[in-house]
Enzyme design. Structure first.
Site, PDB file in Angstrom:
ATOM      1  N   ASP A 262     -11.908  -2.006   5.624  1.00 26.95           N
ATOM      2  CA  ASP A 262     -11.586  -2.618   4.333  1.00 26.95           C
ATOM      3  C   ASP A 262     -10.111  -2.389   4.015  1.00 26.95           C
ATOM      4  O   ASP A 262      -9.652  -1.248   3.906  1.00 26.95           O
ATOM      5  CB  ASP A 262     -12.458  -2.001   3.237  1.00 26.95           C
ATOM      6  CG  ASP A 262     -12.486  -2.846   1.976  1.00 26.95           C
ATOM      7  OD1 ASP A 262     -11.421  -3.365   1.574  1.00 26.95           O
ATOM      8  OD2 ASP A 262     -13.568  -2.992   1.387  1.00 26.95           O
TER       9      ASP A 262
ATOM     10  N   SER B  51     -12.932  -8.377  -1.710  1.00 29.98           N
ATOM     11  CA  SER B  51     -13.869  -8.034  -0.646  1.00 29.98           C
ATOM     12  C   SER B  51     -15.202  -8.770  -0.745  1.00 29.98           C
ATOM     13  O   SER B  51     -15.869  -8.979   0.271  1.00 29.98           O
ATOM     14  CB  SER B  51     -14.120  -6.527  -0.629  1.00 29.98           C
ATOM     15  OG  SER B  51     -12.934  -5.820  -0.358  1.00 29.98           O
TER      16      SER B  51
ATOM     17  N   HIS C  32      -5.061   1.365  -2.469  1.00 23.85           N
ATOM     18  CA  HIS C  32      -5.012   1.101  -3.910  1.00 23.85           C
ATOM     19  C   HIS C  32      -4.371   2.264  -4.657  1.00 23.85           C
ATOM     20  O   HIS C  32      -3.690   2.071  -5.671  1.00 23.85           O
ATOM     21  CB  HIS C  32      -6.423   0.863  -4.452  1.00 23.85           C
ATOM     22  CG  HIS C  32      -6.950  -0.520  -4.213  1.00 23.85           C
ATOM     23  ND1 HIS C  32      -6.252  -1.666  -4.569  1.00 23.85           N
ATOM     24  CD2 HIS C  32      -8.125  -0.950  -3.663  1.00 23.85           C
ATOM     25  CE1 HIS C  32      -6.967  -2.735  -4.248  1.00 23.85           C
ATOM     26  NE2 HIS C  32      -8.096  -2.329  -3.692  1.00 23.85           N
TER      27      HIS C  32
ATOM     28  N   ASP D 200     -11.310  -7.171   5.997  1.00 27.09           N
ATOM     29  CA  ASP D 200     -11.638  -8.220   5.036  1.00 27.09           C
ATOM     30  C   ASP D 200     -10.376  -8.811   4.418  1.00 27.09           C
ATOM     31  O   ASP D 200     -10.328  -9.973   4.069  1.00 27.09           O
ATOM     32  CB  ASP D 200     -12.585  -7.694   3.952  1.00 27.09           C
ATOM     33  CG  ASP D 200     -12.151  -6.354   3.378  1.00 27.09           C
ATOM     34  OD1 ASP D 200     -11.130  -5.799   3.823  1.00 27.09           O
ATOM     35  OD2 ASP D 200     -12.849  -5.855   2.474  1.00 27.09           O
ATOM     36  N   HIS D 201      -9.341  -7.999   4.314  1.00 32.34           N
ATOM     37  CA  HIS D 201      -8.056  -8.435   3.742  1.00 32.34           C
ATOM     38  C   HIS D 201      -7.026  -7.368   4.051  1.00 32.34           C
ATOM     39  O   HIS D 201      -7.354  -6.310   4.613  1.00 32.34           O
ATOM     40  CB  HIS D 201      -8.181  -8.631   2.227  1.00 32.34           C
ATOM     41  CG  HIS D 201      -8.710  -7.421   1.518  1.00 32.34           C
ATOM     42  ND1 HIS D 201      -7.964  -6.280   1.336  1.00 32.34           N
ATOM     43  CD2 HIS D 201      -9.933  -7.155   0.994  1.00 32.34           C
ATOM     44  CE1 HIS D 201      -8.694  -5.365   0.714  1.00 32.34           C
ATOM     45  NE2 HIS D 201      -9.901  -5.865   0.507  1.00 32.34           N
TER      46      HIS D 201
ATOM     47  N   HIS E 284      -4.330  -6.021  -3.182  1.00 27.24           N
ATOM     48  CA  HIS E 284      -4.512  -6.652  -1.879  1.00 27.24           C
ATOM     49  C   HIS E 284      -3.320  -7.556  -1.587  1.00 27.24           C
ATOM     50  O   HIS E 284      -2.544  -7.895  -2.492  1.00 27.24           O
ATOM     51  CB  HIS E 284      -5.780  -7.498  -1.866  1.00 27.24           C
ATOM     52  CG  HIS E 284      -7.031  -6.720  -2.099  1.00 27.24           C
ATOM     53  ND1 HIS E 284      -8.247  -7.332  -2.314  1.00 27.24           N
ATOM     54  CD2 HIS E 284      -7.261  -5.382  -2.166  1.00 27.24           C
ATOM     55  CE1 HIS E 284      -9.177  -6.407  -2.486  1.00 27.24           C
ATOM     56  NE2 HIS E 284      -8.604  -5.221  -2.408  1.00 27.24           N
TER      57      HIS E 284
END
Length: 526
Positions: free
Chosen positions: A61, A111, A355, A392-393, A488
Site C-alpha cells: 500500500d 485505496s 502519510h 495500489d498507488h 497519495h
C-alpha cells in the site's frame, strides 16, 4: 515475428560468442555487460505456461517506484553494501509493467477504488468498496444492484481456498475490497455509519459484519452456490469486531474500552460459532501454536487497530507475527486444498508511514514485504503458482539532490568527491529523500512508531539539519506544503510477476487488468 526473429538472433550471438568478435574485450568482460547478457538469456529461456493452480497477490500500500528504489538501497546498505546495485526479491521476477492507478472520479486515487479495480476487473470511484462507479459515496441505497463480484468470491465458488492478510486493520480499504460491498470505506463497524442521522443506512451491513457473514452473504447472492468461507484471515482491527464494553477487552488492549461496536454483537464469538474447527488467535503465541496441517480456518486479529510497524513490532504487548511469518503460515494452511488457493497479502503500513512523513518506517515495511514475497517463493512451486507484486498507488515521496554512490539513503546529501554535506542556497544541508507535502520535519530520535508525528502541528519549510541524525527511525523528513497528513500521488506504479501467465504483464496497463490476469491464470470465469 520480427521481434521473435531478433530475439533468436541475439540469443544466438550471445551464446556463440560472436559479440566478442566485434565488441572490445574490455567491454565484454565488464561486470555490467555480462550481467546484462545473463539477464537477457534468462528472459529468453522463460517458459510461458498459462494456467496456475495457485495465485498470490501482494499489495504494498503506497509502494510507489521511488519507495521501491529507496527501499532497495536501504536494504543493501543494511547488509553492508553500497545499496544501489541490489534488488528487492520481487524486482528479480522476470516480468513487470507500469500500472495506471486513477479512480473513475479521481486523478490521484485512494485505496478503496484501486483495490476494487484489482479485485473486480473494473475501475470505480474513490472511497467505495466492491461496487461500480454508479454508487454515490455514503448512499446505502445506491449500492443495490451495483455490487461487483471479486476474485476472492469467484475463487470460493470454484472451490479454491482463499486467504486475506494485512498489517492494517482487516476492515481497512485494501483488504476489505476483497470481500465487502460498501458505499463508504469508513463503515468499518456499525458505530461508523451514523445510522441515527441517516436511517437509510440501516439497510447496509458494516464491513466487519460482512467479513464474518461472507459465506452466508455469498450463498444468498448466488442461489445454489455452496462455499466454505475464507480459510485464512489475519491482520489488525479487533475493535471493529468487539462490543463497546470493557468486559470484552483483549489482553493487549490499549484503550480503556477496546471494542467500538454499538450493536452489542461480538463478531469474534460469531465467527467461532460458524467455524468451531477453526482457530481464532490474537497474539504471537497463539499464532505459533497453529498446526497448519490440521487447521481448516484461521481468524487472526493481532491488534486493536493496525498492526505494528515492522520496526516497532517487538514492542507489541502480546506479540505479533511478521508479514513474512503470516505469509508462510497462510500458504501452509491453504495448500492443503488440492484444487489450489488464492491469497491476497497487503503490507498496509508502508502507506501509513508515508502519510506520517516518516521514510524510515515506510522503507523498513517495504523491505519486510520483500521478505514475505521471498517466503512465498520458497514455499511454492513456480510451475504452478503465479505470484504478483504491486501497489495500489504511490506517495509524494522523492529522491533528490546529487548524492554520491553509496551515500546513506536516509542521510544528508553528500556530493561526488566530497566528504561533507552539500548545502542549499540557504546555507543548510538537506536530505536525499523528502516529501512534497505533509507534516514535515520531526526529530523524534529512536521513536519507532511513525504515528507519533501526529502529536504536533504541521511544520513547513526548512530546518537546520547540521547537527541532526537524519538516519534514525524517528526522523521525519521536511515537506514543502504543510498538511495534516502527507498525500497519495497520481503517477503510475509497478507490477512484478512470476509463474504461469506472468508473461502477460507487459507495457502500461490499467489497474483493472490485474484482475483479468488472476482470472486467466485460475480460470475463475469460464
Amino acid at each position: 515475428m520480427i521481434k521473435q526473429g531478433l530475439s533468436l538472433v541475439l540469443a544466438s550471438l550471445i551464446s556463440s560468442g560472436a559479440l566478442a568478435q566485434t565488441v572490445p574485450a574490455t567491454q565484454t568482460s565488464n561486470t555490467w555487460f555480462k550481467q546484462g547478457q545473463e539477464k537477457l538469456l534468462e528472459k529468453l529461456q522463460q517458459e510461458r505456461a498459462i494456467k496456475a493452480k495457485n495465485v498470490i497477490l501482494f499489495v504494498g500500500d503506497g509502494m510507489g517506484v521511488s519507495t521501491l528504489t529507496a527501499a532497495r538501497i536501504l536494504a543493501g546498505q543494511l547488509n553492508g553494501d553500497m545499496g544501489e546495485e541490489g534488488y528487492l526479491s520481487f524486482e528479480e521476477f522476470p516480468y513487470s509493467a507500469l500500472v495506471k492507478t486513477y479512480n473513475v472520479d479521481a486523478q490521484t486515487p485512494d485505496s478503496a477504488g484501486t483495490m476494487t479495480a484489482m479485485m473486480s476487473g473494473l475501475k470505480s470511484d474513490a472511497g467505495v468498496l466492491g461496487v461500480n462507479e454508479e454508487v454515490v459515496r455514503g448512499s446505502c441505497s445506491s449500492t443495490k444492484g451495483n455490487e461487483v463480484v471479486t476474485a476472492v468470491e469467484l475463487a470460493e465458488i470454484k472451490g479454491i481456498s482463499t486467504g486475506i492478510i494485512s498489517t492494517a486493520r482487516i476492515t481497512h480499504a485494501t483488504p476489505a475490497a476483497a470481500y465487502a460491498k460498501s458505499a463508504d470505506r469508513n463503515w468499518e463497524d456499525i458505530s461508523d455509519m451514523a445510522i441515527a442521522e441517516n436511517p437509510e443506512r440501516a439497510d447496509c451491513e458494516d464491513i466487519a459484519s460482512q467479513l464474518i457473514n461472507f459465506e452466508t452473504n455469498l450463498e444468498k447472492r448466488f442461489l445454489g452456490v455452496d462455499v466454505d468461507g475464507i480459510e485464512v484471515v489475519m491482520g489488525g482491527g479487533r475493535r471493529h469486531f468487539l462490543p463497546k464494553d470493557a468486559a470484552f477487552n483483549s489482553t493487549d488492549a490499549v484503550s480503556a474500552v477496546e471494542g467500538d461496536r454499538t450493536d452489542s454483537r461480538n463478531l469474534v464469538t460469531e465467527w467461532q460459532e460458524k467455524y468451531p474447527q477453526g482457530s481464532y488467535v490474537m497474539d504471537k503465541a497463539g499464532f505459533e501454536a497453529i498446526n497448519a496441517d490440521s487447521t481448516t480456518q484461521i481468524f487472526g486479529l493481532f491488534n486493536e487497530s493496525h498492526m505494528q510497524y515492522e520496526a516497532d513490532r517487538e514492542n507489541d504487548i502480546a506479540g505479533e507475527p511478521s508479514l513474512a511469518e503470516m505469509t508462510a503460515k497462510a500458504i501452509n494452511v491453504l495448500d492443503n486444498n488440492e484444487k489450489g488457493f488464492f491469497l491476497t497479502i497487503e503490507s498496509g503500513r508502508i502507506d501509513h508511514a508515508h502519510h506520517a512523513g516518516n521514510a524510515s518506517n515506510a522503507l523498513t515495511d517495504t523491505i519486510e514485504l520483500a521478505k514475505a514475497v521471498k517466503a512465498a517463493v520458497d514455499a511454492t512451486n513456480d510451475e504452478e503458482t503465479l505470484i504478483i507484486v504491486t501497489a495500489d498507488h504511490s506517495h509524494v515521496f522523492t529522491i533528490a539532490g546529487y548524492p554520491k554512490r553509496g551515500n546513506p539513503i536516509l542521510g544528508k546529501v553528500v556530493g561526488v568527491g566530497s566528504e561533507e554535506p552539500s548545502l542549499a542556497k540557504d546555507g543548510m544541508p538537506y536530505t536525499t529523500v523528502g516529501y512534497a507535502n505533509g507534516l514535515g520535519y520531526r526529530d523524534l530520535g529512536n521513536e519507532s512508531n511513525a504515528d507519533a508525528s501526529y502529536s504536533e502541528a504541521a511544520m513547513a519549510g526548512r530546518m537546520d539539519l547540521s547537527s541532526v541524525d537524519t538516519t534514525v527511525t524517528g526522523f521525519h523528513q521536511e515537506s514543502t506544503v504543510p498538511l495534516g497528513s502527507e498525500t497519495h500521488a497520481g503517477e503510475d506504479i509497478s507490477v512484478h510477476a512470476m509463474g504461469p501467465s506472468a508473461h502477460l504483464i507487459q507495457g502500461t496497463v490499467e489497474q483493472s487488468v490485474i484482475f483479468h490476469l488472476i482470472n486467466r491464470a485460475l480460470g475463475l470465469v469460464d
